[in-house]
Design a protein around this motif. Structure first.
Motif, PDB file in Angstrom:
ATOM      1  N   UNK A   1       0.895  -1.163   0.000  1.00  0.00           N
ATOM      2  CA  UNK A   1       0.000   0.000   0.000  1.00  0.00           C
ATOM      3  C   UNK A   1       0.927   1.205   0.000  1.00  0.00           C
ATOM      4  N   UNK A   2       1.294   1.720  -1.186  1.00  0.00           N
ATOM      5  CA  UNK A   2       2.340   2.752  -1.260  1.00  0.00           C
ATOM      6  C   UNK A   2       2.088   3.979  -0.399  1.00  0.00           C
ATOM      7  N   UNK A   3       0.859   4.484  -0.364  1.00  0.00           N
ATOM      8  CA  UNK A   3       0.588   5.676   0.445  1.00  0.00           C
ATOM      9  C   UNK A   3       0.752   5.376   1.923  1.00  0.00           C
ATOM     10  N   UNK A   4       0.291   4.208   2.362  1.00  0.00           N
ATOM     11  CA  UNK A   4       0.453   3.841   3.758  1.00  0.00           C
ATOM     12  C   UNK A   4       1.927   3.666   4.097  1.00  0.00           C
ATOM     13  N   UNK A   5       2.684   3.110   3.166  1.00  0.00           N
ATOM     14  CA  UNK A   5       4.126   2.967   3.382  1.00  0.00           C
ATOM     15  C   UNK A   5       4.780   4.331   3.579  1.00  0.00           C
ATOM     16  N   UNK A   6       4.417   5.304   2.752  1.00  0.00           N
ATOM     17  CA  UNK A   6       5.002   6.630   2.908  1.00  0.00           C
ATOM     18  C   UNK A   6       4.556   7.265   4.217  1.00  0.00           C
ATOM     19  N   UNK A   7       3.282   7.116   4.588  1.00  0.00           N
ATOM     20  CA  UNK A   7       2.831   7.641   5.875  1.00  0.00           C
ATOM     21  C   UNK A   7       3.704   7.110   7.010  1.00  0.00           C
ATOM     22  N   UNK A   8       3.927   5.809   7.042  1.00  0.00           N
ATOM     23  CA  UNK A   8       4.726   5.207   8.103  1.00  0.00           C
ATOM     24  C   UNK A   8       6.148   5.765   8.112  1.00  0.00           C
ATOM     25  N   UNK A   9       6.706   5.944   6.930  1.00  0.00           N
ATOM     26  CA  UNK A   9       8.083   6.433   6.843  1.00  0.00           C
ATOM     27  C   UNK A   9       8.177   7.897   7.247  1.00  0.00           C
ATOM     28  N   UNK A  10       7.183   8.695   6.850  1.00  0.00           N
ATOM     29  CA  UNK A  10       7.169  10.097   7.277  1.00  0.00           C
ATOM     30  C   UNK A  10       6.994  10.189   8.790  1.00  0.00           C
ATOM     31  N   UNK A  11       6.142   9.347   9.353  1.00  0.00           N
ATOM     32  CA  UNK A  11       5.959   9.357  10.802  1.00  0.00           C
ATOM     33  C   UNK A  11       7.267   9.026  11.522  1.00  0.00           C
ATOM     34  N   UNK A  12       8.014   8.066  10.966  1.00  0.00           N
ATOM     35  CA  UNK A  12       9.296   7.698  11.577  1.00  0.00           C
ATOM     36  C   UNK A  12      10.295   8.858  11.487  1.00  0.00           C
ATOM     37  N   UNK A  13      10.290   9.580  10.365  1.00  0.00           N
ATOM     38  CA  UNK A  13      11.174  10.734  10.236  1.00  0.00           C
ATOM     39  C   UNK A  13      10.832  11.798  11.272  1.00  0.00           C
ATOM     40  N   UNK A  14       9.546  12.061  11.432  1.00  0.00           N
ATOM     41  CA  UNK A  14       9.111  13.065  12.416  1.00  0.00           C
ATOM     42  C   UNK A  14       9.544  12.658  13.817  1.00  0.00           C
ATOM     43  N   UNK A  15       9.315  11.381  14.148  1.00  0.00           N
ATOM     44  CA  UNK A  15       9.582  10.933  15.510  1.00  0.00           C
ATOM     45  C   UNK A  15      11.064  10.868  15.826  1.00  0.00           C
TER      46      UNK A  15
END
Length: 402
Positions: free
Chosen positions: A385-399
């Protein structure tokens, strides 16, 4: 927009794998619901909400650079043609970006003004409407679906709660008959909600209600009908009056006629059946109904992501009840799925995928951060799920940011 015949055949084969049982056209009228007295009058009208403002200023340059690289790397990994992405962090700032192309053949770029299909994020709106009616005493989560729609297998035991949390066991509507009527006979046909629900009538259950959690679009479309029966209004009108207008969602709409979708907008793609190319997908929003027929913009996604996760449209008790869930046995990637919303690593929201688009919209109640991702690519293989994958990766960058 007409997809290639090969694309239709591929979708046809994939859809046929979901069910082998056909329904007759005569069942379509059965889903309108049993004759009933006038629906109860809701005790309140539009909820008192205030649209949240975007955080002032831009995010720090170092963080923006990391977010931008993460977006670009994810698009390259999955071969995503175009994207619109936003990250909003209170006290730190905002970052929105568009990238790639909206139209592969004509090399037209994605623009910030475009509206995007949100697919199953629509479910979070639909279930919010249902829960508003619960708050008003018009419906109960313990009501059974046969009180609103006739002919559903196990309808006297499937509760509205089980439809909302995907534990109903109900059949989906992607039957052989639906495939024939849509993909084979008329890809541009505009389906009504009653017609979509009609394909579920008398279909065999997937499992006994409450024994598993299998994500099924028909669950939410049935809840859309519950909203109509309980209010005596069309679903689109209820949505407009109760959520879109109060929240100022001027760039969000529930549409079934694709000709009303504001242009220009991104075309949807899936990987080609053979080779490395992409195939344009059928642009027919009506086939998804209250489970997936909405479109929105980045800023409206920002507002909805926060309001959904914080429960702004509901009483605190109902929001607490809403957030009770468990992992899905089959369906999109969430840690848990609750009532029309999911949770991933502490972020609450919803994602969506299908017919050329993927989307993700999540909010973290602890930090107040919101993320929205829109891609014009779906059905990536091997399954992702490409959009969900990017969401998870952006969340990790923020955190991980200092």
């Amino acid at each position: 927009m007409t997809p290639s015949s090969r694309g239709i055949r591929r979708t046809h084969r994939a859809t046929l794998a979901l069910t082998s049982v056909a329904v007759t056209a005569g069942l379509l009228a059965a889903c309108a619901g049993p004759p009933a007295a006038e629906p109860p009058t809701p005790r309140s009208s539009a909820p008192a909400v205030e649209r949240p403002a975007a955080p002032d200023g831009e995010l720090p340059a170092e963080l923006v650079s990391a977010l931008q690289k993460t977006m670009q790397d994810t698009m390259a990994e999955y071969g995503v043609p175009g994207a619109a992405v936003g990250v909003w962090i209170p006290g730190a700032g905002s970052w929105t970006a568009v990238a790639g192309v909206a139209d592969v053949e004509n090399n037209e770029p994605v623009t910030a003004e475009m509206q995007w299909p949100i697919r199953s994020i629509t479910k979070s709106y639909t279930v919010t409407l249902l829960l508003q009616l619960v708050d008003e005493g018009v419906v109960s989560l313990d009501d059974t679906i046969d009180e609103y729609v006739d002919g559903i297998t196990d309808g006297d035991s499937i509760t509205l709660r089980e439809l909302a949390d995907m534990s109903s066991g109900n059949s989906d509507y992607f039957t052989d008959a639906f495939v024939q009527d849509w993909l084979v006979d008329d890809p541009d046909r505009i389906f009504t909600l009653d017609e979509l629900n009609g394909y579920v009538v008398d279909q065999p259950a997937q499992f006994a209600p409450g024994t598993e959690k299998i994500y099924t679009n028909a669950n939410t479309n049935l809840l859309g009908k519950v909203v109509e029966v309980a209010t005596g209004q069309d679903f689109a009108d209820v949505l407009q009056e109760r959520i879109l207008d109060p929240l100022g969602q001027t760039e969000t709409a529930y549409i079934t006629d694709v000709s009303t979708w504001t242009e220009p907008h991104a075309l949807g793609y899936s990987p080609a059946e053979t080779g490395s190319g992409r195939e344009e997908q059928i642009a027919n929003l009506s086939v998804l109904g209250p489970a997936g027929s909405m479109i929105t913009s980045l800023d409206d996604a920002r507002a909805w992501g926060e309001m959904l996760a914080t429960g702004a449209f509901l009483t605190p008790a109902t929001q607490d009840e809403r957030m009770k869930g468990a992992p899905l046995d089959a369906g999109p990637p969430y840690d848990i799925y609750a009532l029309g919303m999911g949770q991933t690593d502490g972020w609450w929201g919803h994602n969506g995928e299908g017919l050329g688009y993927t989307a993700a919209n999540f909010h973290n109640n602890e930090t107040g951060a919101t993320i929205a991702v829109f891609f014009n690519l779906s059905d990536y293989e091997p399954k992702a799920h490409p959009a969900d994958q990017l969401f998870r990766r952006l969340a990790a960058v923020i955190e991980s940011a200092p």
